[in-house]
Design a protein around this motif. Structure first.
Motif, mmCIF file in Angstrom:
data_model
loop_
_atom_site.group_PDB
_atom_site.id
_atom_site.type_symbol
_atom_site.label_atom_id
_atom_site.label_comp_id
_atom_site.label_asym_id
_atom_site.label_seq_id
_atom_site.Cartn_x
_atom_site.Cartn_y
_atom_site.Cartn_z
ATOM 1 N N LEU A 179 -2.245 17.901 -1.061
ATOM 2 C CA LEU A 179 -3.179 16.861 -1.471
ATOM 3 C C LEU A 179 -4.080 16.556 -0.293
ATOM 4 O O LEU A 179 -3.611 16.370 0.828
ATOM 5 C CB LEU A 179 -2.433 15.580 -1.885
ATOM 6 C CG LEU A 179 -3.301 14.346 -2.107
ATOM 7 C CD1 LEU A 179 -4.150 14.497 -3.365
ATOM 8 C CD2 LEU A 179 -2.452 13.098 -2.196
ATOM 9 N N THR A 180 -5.384 16.545 -0.539
ATOM 10 C CA THR A 180 -6.354 16.130 0.472
ATOM 11 C C THR A 180 -7.079 14.916 -0.072
ATOM 12 O O THR A 180 -7.522 14.914 -1.227
ATOM 13 C CB THR A 180 -7.357 17.256 0.783
ATOM 14 O OG1 THR A 180 -6.638 18.402 1.222
ATOM 15 C CG2 THR A 180 -8.329 16.833 1.865
ATOM 16 N N LEU A 181 -7.186 13.905 0.751
ATOM 17 C CA LEU A 181 -7.773 12.634 0.326
ATOM 18 C C LEU A 181 -8.613 12.085 1.479
ATOM 19 O O LEU A 181 -8.192 12.129 2.631
ATOM 20 C CB LEU A 181 -6.639 11.663 -0.010
ATOM 21 C CG LEU A 181 -6.955 10.340 -0.634
ATOM 22 C CD1 LEU A 181 -7.539 10.538 -2.027
ATOM 23 C CD2 LEU A 181 -5.702 9.501 -0.721
ATOM 24 N N THR A 182 -9.790 11.576 1.160
ATOM 25 C CA THR A 182 -10.661 11.020 2.187
ATOM 26 C C THR A 182 -10.785 9.518 1.994
ATOM 27 O O THR A 182 -11.035 9.049 0.878
ATOM 28 C CB THR A 182 -12.056 11.677 2.118
ATOM 29 O OG1 THR A 182 -11.901 13.092 2.252
ATOM 30 C CG2 THR A 182 -12.956 11.162 3.229
ATOM 31 N N GLU A 183 -10.582 8.775 3.079
ATOM 32 C CA GLU A 183 -10.650 7.311 3.057
ATOM 33 C C GLU A 183 -11.633 6.839 4.124
ATOM 34 O O GLU A 183 -11.580 7.296 5.261
ATOM 35 C CB GLU A 183 -9.278 6.702 3.347
ATOM 36 C CG GLU A 183 -8.212 6.998 2.316
ATOM 37 C CD GLU A 183 -8.321 6.137 1.082
ATOM 38 O OE1 GLU A 183 -9.033 5.119 1.116
ATOM 39 O OE2 GLU A 183 -7.683 6.490 0.087
ATOM 40 N N LYS A 184 -12.502 5.916 3.766
ATOM 41 C CA LYS A 184 -13.427 5.304 4.724
ATOM 42 C C LYS A 184 -12.900 3.911 5.052
ATOM 43 O O LYS A 184 -12.547 3.155 4.160
ATOM 44 C CB LYS A 184 -14.827 5.212 4.128
ATOM 45 C CG LYS A 184 -15.817 4.532 5.051
ATOM 46 C CD LYS A 184 -17.077 5.330 5.166
ATOM 47 C CE LYS A 184 -18.121 4.600 5.981
ATOM 48 N NZ LYS A 184 -18.080 4.863 7.369
ATOM 49 N N VAL A 185 -12.835 3.591 6.336
ATOM 50 C CA VAL A 185 -12.339 2.297 6.785
ATOM 51 C C VAL A 185 -13.528 1.340 6.895
ATOM 52 O O VAL A 185 -14.426 1.552 7.708
ATOM 53 C CB VAL A 185 -11.616 2.409 8.143
ATOM 54 C CG1 VAL A 185 -11.092 1.050 8.571
ATOM 55 C CG2 VAL A 185 -10.498 3.426 8.081
ATOM 56 N N GLU A 186 -13.521 0.321 6.075
ATOM 57 C CA GLU A 186 -14.607 -0.660 6.050
ATOM 58 C C GLU A 186 -14.130 -1.972 6.673
ATOM 59 O O GLU A 186 -12.938 -2.263 6.701
ATOM 60 C CB GLU A 186 -15.040 -0.920 4.601
ATOM 61 C CG GLU A 186 -15.501 0.317 3.845
ATOM 62 C CD GLU A 186 -16.896 0.761 4.216
ATOM 63 O OE1 GLU A 186 -17.594 0.018 4.932
ATOM 64 O OE2 GLU A 186 -17.285 1.859 3.806
ATOM 65 N N ASP A 187 -15.081 -2.772 7.137
ATOM 66 C CA ASP A 187 -14.749 -4.078 7.706
ATOM 67 C C ASP A 187 -13.978 -4.948 6.722
ATOM 68 O O ASP A 187 -13.031 -5.633 7.099
ATOM 69 C CB ASP A 187 -16.019 -4.825 8.135
ATOM 70 C CG ASP A 187 -16.461 -4.456 9.538
ATOM 71 O OD1 ASP A 187 -15.671 -3.839 10.273
ATOM 72 O OD2 ASP A 187 -17.603 -4.799 9.887
#
Length: 158
Positions: A22-30
């Motif tokens: 499984l490949t998953l992309t997450e963006k860390v937001e304020d």
């Protein structure tokens, strides 16, 4: 409470195989960081104060490692094996810091299946947008159990 509501469960252990990925992309937001810090009452200046963090080796605020762990937990709960599963044990390292606004790509792989214990071993690697490894680890995961029909005895647990 969702008593009696049908919920889709993840895959049973017998449906899983070594080598699944499984490949998953997450963006860390304020907003995510502030929500975490508010819920936990964590006021660590390394996570939110630019003037403090600029004087550390990190040079700017970093993302709490437990938030990164939460991304992994969420991937297990949502996708592999999916709803109804949970992490039994974990050994996770964070070799490089993750900074605010970073994009983290998680790569999970099933490396072992133990039918007797009803667990699967998975590896996890997280990389940032520079392709640097920021997370490495192993997870022991219990896939969802298939349940029988609900009857009045189920209510004894409430």
């Amino acid at each position: 409470m969702l008593l009696g509501k049908k919920r889709k469960l993840g895959r049973e252990i017998k449906e899983m195989s070594v080598g699944e990925k499984l490949t998953l992309t997450e963006k860390v937001e304020d907003k995510d960081i502030l929500l975490y810090l508010g819920l936990t009452d964590d006021a660590n200046p390394l996570f939110i104060q630019h003037n403090y963090a600029s004087q550390t080796p990190y040079k700017k605020p970093i993302v709490p490692s437990i938030m990164l762990t939460g991304m992994i937990t969420s991937a297990v709960s949502k996708y592999l094996p999916g709803p109804g599963s949970h992490i039994v044990s974990q050994d996770i390292e964070f070799p490089k810091p993750v900074y605010h606004y970073a994009t983290v790509e998680l790569f999970l792989e099933v490396v072992e299946i133990n039918h007797d214990e009803h667990t699967v071993m998975m590896t996890v690697v997280g990389t940032n947008e520079k392709d640097e490894v920021v997370i490495t680890g192993k997870l022991k995961v219990c896939p969802p159990h298939r349940l029988g029909k609900m009857d009045a005895n189920v209510l004894d647990n409430f």
